[in-house]
Motif scaffolding. Structure first.
Motif, PDB file in Angstrom:
ATOM      1  N   THR A 157     -20.671 -29.090  10.447  1.00  0.00           N
ATOM      2  CA  THR A 157     -20.003 -28.897   8.971  1.00  0.00           C
ATOM      3  C   THR A 157     -20.088 -27.557   8.700  1.00  0.00           C
ATOM      4  O   THR A 157     -19.076 -26.787   8.701  1.00  0.00           O
ATOM      5  N   THR A 158     -21.376 -26.787   8.541  1.00  0.00           N
ATOM      6  CA  THR A 158     -21.315 -25.498   8.113  1.00  0.00           C
ATOM      7  C   THR A 158     -20.802 -24.489   8.930  1.00  0.00           C
ATOM      8  O   THR A 158     -20.116 -23.543   8.308  1.00  0.00           O
ATOM      9  N   GLY A 159     -21.100 -24.669  10.164  1.00  0.00           N
ATOM     10  CA  GLY A 159     -20.559 -23.783  11.101  1.00  0.00           C
ATOM     11  C   GLY A 159     -19.108 -23.661  11.479  1.00  0.00           C
ATOM     12  O   GLY A 159     -18.472 -22.876  11.267  1.00  0.00           O
ATOM     13  N   PRO A 160     -18.508 -24.943  11.406  1.00  0.00           N
ATOM     14  CA  PRO A 160     -16.905 -24.928  11.630  1.00  0.00           C
ATOM     15  C   PRO A 160     -16.355 -24.663  10.279  1.00  0.00           C
ATOM     16  O   PRO A 160     -15.061 -24.030  10.224  1.00  0.00           O
ATOM     17  N   GLU A 161     -16.964 -24.888   9.042  1.00  0.00           N
ATOM     18  CA  GLU A 161     -16.516 -24.286   7.908  1.00  0.00           C
ATOM     19  C   GLU A 161     -16.294 -22.781   7.992  1.00  0.00           C
ATOM     20  O   GLU A 161     -15.337 -22.255   7.246  1.00  0.00           O
ATOM     21  N   ILE A 162     -17.345 -21.948   8.292  1.00  0.00           N
ATOM     22  CA  ILE A 162     -17.143 -20.636   8.324  1.00  0.00           C
ATOM     23  C   ILE A 162     -16.076 -20.040   9.074  1.00  0.00           C
ATOM     24  O   ILE A 162     -15.166 -19.449   8.574  1.00  0.00           O
ATOM     25  N   ILE A 163     -15.940 -20.935  10.595  1.00  0.00           N
ATOM     26  CA  ILE A 163     -14.620 -20.426  11.305  1.00  0.00           C
ATOM     27  C   ILE A 163     -13.149 -20.784  10.637  1.00  0.00           C
ATOM     28  O   ILE A 163     -12.489 -19.807  10.729  1.00  0.00           O
ATOM     29  N   GLU A 164     -13.378 -21.622   9.853  1.00  0.00           N
ATOM     30  CA  GLU A 164     -12.004 -22.108   9.236  1.00  0.00           C
ATOM     31  C   GLU A 164     -11.750 -21.336   8.168  1.00  0.00           C
ATOM     32  O   GLU A 164     -10.501 -20.886   8.023  1.00  0.00           O
ATOM     33  N   SER A 165     -12.742 -20.845   7.453  1.00  0.00           N
ATOM     34  CA  SER A 165     -12.666 -19.782   6.109  1.00  0.00           C
ATOM     35  C   SER A 165     -12.022 -18.573   6.578  1.00  0.00           C
ATOM     36  O   SER A 165     -11.347 -18.003   6.213  1.00  0.00           O
ATOM     37  N   LEU A 166     -12.761 -18.106   7.865  1.00  0.00           N
ATOM     38  CA  LEU A 166     -12.410 -16.734   8.154  1.00  0.00           C
ATOM     39  C   LEU A 166     -11.191 -16.632   9.105  1.00  0.00           C
ATOM     40  O   LEU A 166     -10.695 -15.499   9.349  1.00  0.00           O
ATOM     41  N   GLY A 167     -10.959 -18.005   9.894  1.00  0.00           N
ATOM     42  CA  GLY A 167      -9.847 -17.757  10.779  1.00  0.00           C
ATOM     43  C   GLY A 167     -10.146 -17.327  11.914  1.00  0.00           C
ATOM     44  O   GLY A 167      -9.425 -17.036  13.018  1.00  0.00           O
ATOM     45  N   ARG A 168     -11.346 -16.994  12.116  1.00  0.00           N
ATOM     46  CA  ARG A 168     -12.316 -16.447  13.416  1.00  0.00           C
ATOM     47  C   ARG A 168     -13.589 -16.608  13.492  1.00  0.00           C
ATOM     48  O   ARG A 168     -14.389 -17.188  12.250  1.00  0.00           O
ATOM     49  N   VAL A 169     -14.266 -16.713  14.619  1.00  0.00           N
ATOM     50  CA  VAL A 169     -15.867 -16.584  14.708  1.00  0.00           C
ATOM     51  C   VAL A 169     -16.152 -15.014  14.154  1.00  0.00           C
ATOM     52  O   VAL A 169     -15.649 -14.128  14.663  1.00  0.00           O
ATOM     53  N   PRO A 170     -17.012 -15.127  13.240  1.00  0.00           N
ATOM     54  CA  PRO A 170     -17.649 -13.800  12.911  1.00  0.00           C
ATOM     55  C   PRO A 170     -18.248 -12.938  13.895  1.00  0.00           C
ATOM     56  O   PRO A 170     -18.836 -13.665  14.842  1.00  0.00           O
ATOM     57  N   ASP A 171     -18.623 -11.654  13.638  1.00  0.00           N
ATOM     58  CA  ASP A 171     -19.516 -10.826  14.872  1.00  0.00           C
ATOM     59  C   ASP A 171     -20.960 -11.120  14.793  1.00  0.00           C
ATOM     60  O   ASP A 171     -21.386 -11.221  15.685  1.00  0.00           O
ATOM     61  N   ALA A 172     -21.255 -11.665  13.575  1.00  0.00           N
ATOM     62  CA  ALA A 172     -22.903 -11.990  13.233  1.00  0.00           C
ATOM     63  C   ALA A 172     -23.048 -12.806  12.407  1.00  0.00           C
ATOM     64  O   ALA A 172     -22.120 -13.065  11.242  1.00  0.00           O
ATOM     65  N   PHE A 173     -23.777 -13.754  12.483  1.00  0.00           N
ATOM     66  CA  PHE A 173     -24.431 -14.712  11.155  1.00  0.00           C
ATOM     67  C   PHE A 173     -25.999 -14.494  10.906  1.00  0.00           C
ATOM     68  O   PHE A 173     -26.860 -14.477  11.858  1.00  0.00           O
ATOM     69  N   VAL A 174     -26.156 -14.539   9.854  1.00  0.00           N
ATOM     70  CA  VAL A 174     -27.451 -14.305   9.309  1.00  0.00           C
ATOM     71  C   VAL A 174     -27.929 -15.420   8.211  1.00  0.00           C
ATOM     72  O   VAL A 174     -27.094 -15.804   7.504  1.00  0.00           O
ATOM     73  N   ALA A 175     -29.320 -15.852   8.418  1.00  0.00           N
ATOM     74  CA  ALA A 175     -29.701 -16.823   7.448  1.00  0.00           C
ATOM     75  C   ALA A 175     -31.300 -16.659   7.408  1.00  0.00           C
ATOM     76  O   ALA A 175     -31.787 -16.399   8.348  1.00  0.00           O
ATOM     77  N   GLY A 176     -31.579 -16.783   6.046  1.00  0.00           N
ATOM     78  CA  GLY A 176     -33.331 -16.979   6.083  1.00  0.00           C
ATOM     79  C   GLY A 176     -33.698 -18.118   6.570  1.00  0.00           C
ATOM     80  O   GLY A 176     -32.863 -19.109   6.630  1.00  0.00           O
ATOM     81  N   VAL A 177     -35.122 -17.949   7.078  1.00  0.00           N
ATOM     82  CA  VAL A 177     -35.627 -19.316   7.769  1.00  0.00           C
ATOM     83  C   VAL A 177     -36.449 -19.712   6.928  1.00  0.00           C
ATOM     84  O   VAL A 177     -37.558 -19.387   6.648  1.00  0.00           O
ATOM     85  N   GLY A 178     -36.119 -21.079   6.466  1.00  0.00           N
ATOM     86  CA  GLY A 178     -36.992 -21.982   5.953  1.00  0.00           C
ATOM     87  C   GLY A 178     -37.527 -23.218   6.634  1.00  0.00           C
ATOM     88  O   GLY A 178     -38.370 -23.075   7.375  1.00  0.00           O
ATOM     89  N   THR A 179     -36.454 -24.103   6.855  1.00  0.00           N
ATOM     90  CA  THR A 179     -36.530 -25.144   7.593  1.00  0.00           C
ATOM     91  C   THR A 179     -36.102 -24.794   9.055  1.00  0.00           C
ATOM     92  O   THR A 179     -36.510 -25.489   9.939  1.00  0.00           O
TER      93      THR A 179
END
Length: 298
Positions: A157-179
């Motif tokens: 869900t989350t990954g494909p939503e990002i691609i769909e919103s941008l219309g492409r794969v971003p150059d980088a993805f960043v997230a804080g690590v909790g779980t």
């Protein structure tokens, strides 16, 4: 016209992506914020909680009793308690006394039973207490730190939503690590489309365990629990970005002032890391960062 949903759990996923306007330095890469704090309870933990519950149900874990035990990380407890109310489950939530009392009250308001834990316990000790209770009462234990249903929902869900919103794969993805679920799942989805995408994990300088440092005390919500969770694929990211607590809190405040964006302090750390990366990458690049909550658990 918006669709009529069958219940509130249908409002989980499909969160927007917003470009930062006044927070990125001159000639830095564009930074886009994935607003996971727009989920049902104001936290990105909702995705994992719903998927874990549905996977357990599909496996027949609730054939005898519609009840489960959950461990709270400051956010996950409210996600589980709310879903229990929506789907007709009895929930026992183990929650530290250190977490926000206002959220404790919300968990009780939706009908969950709370087992409050001593705030001096380490997080691994809290998880073990919940697991022991679940075994003693023969109930399923929902633990986002080890359950692969956590990262898997972000992969589909989350990954494909990002691609769909941008219309492409971003150059980088960043997230804080909790779980670790968001970083692991999104990395999988993005790299299936573009292997060279950069993946970056953000952690507090005061508990930089991914960088080989010892676990210390800090006040950032939702990240840096002092151990490396099983649900985090340590091979999925290229680098851990270490962000000092003071810088994270400054970024949290700056996002409110410059963007009108209210996030928790852990998300402040994630965005601070993303902005630093954007400055390093330079113009004509795209960085996406996940913000996980609209309130602080601590």
């Amino acid at each position: 016209m918006p669709a009529v949903e069958s219940d509130l759990s249908q409002l989980i996923t499909g969160t927007p992506l917003v470009k930062l306007q006044r927070s990125t330095p001159y000639r830095a890469a564009d930074v886009y914020v994935k607003l996971e704090n727009r989920n049902l309870t104001g936290s990105g933990r909702d995705r994992a909680a719903l998927n874990m519950l549905e996977v357990k149900e599909a496996e027949g874990a609730f054939a005898e009793k519609r009840a489960f035990v959950g461990i709270d990380d400051g956010y996950f407890g409210l996600s589980l308690a709310s879903l229990a109310a929506i789907r007709g489950f009895d929930a026992v939530i183990f929650r530290s006394q250190a977490w926000q009392p206002a959220v404790t009250e919300k968990i009780q308001d939706v009908g969950a039973h709370l087992e409050m834990l001593d705030d001096q316990l380490t997080f691994t000790e809290q998880i073990e207490a919940a697991r022991t209770y679940a075994l003693a009462h023969d109930l399923p234990f929902l633990d986002p730190f080890s359950d692969l249903a956590n990262p898997s929902i972000h992969a589909v869900t989350t990954g494909p939503e990002i691609i769909e919103s941008l219309g492409r794969v971003p150059d980088a993805f960043v997230a804080g690590v909790g779980t670790g679920g968001t970083l692991t799942g999104v990395a999988q989805a993005l790299r299936e489309q573009k292997e060279e995408v950069g993946i970056y994990a953000v952690e507090p300088a005061q508990a930089a365990v991914l960088s080989g440092e010892s676990a210390g005390h800090h006040h950032l919500s939702g990240i840096g629990y002092g151990f490396i969770p099983t649900s985090l694929d340590r091979a999925c990211f290229d680098q851990a970005i270490v962000v000092d607590e003071t810088k994270a809190l400054h970024c949290q405040r700056a996002l409110a002032i410059n963007e009108g964006l209210i996030v928790d302090s852990g998300s402040g750390a994630a965005v601070a890391g993303a902005i630093a990366l954007a400055e390093r990458l330079g113009q004509d690049r795209q960085v996406v960062v996940s913000v996980t909550a609209s309130y602080d658990a601590l």
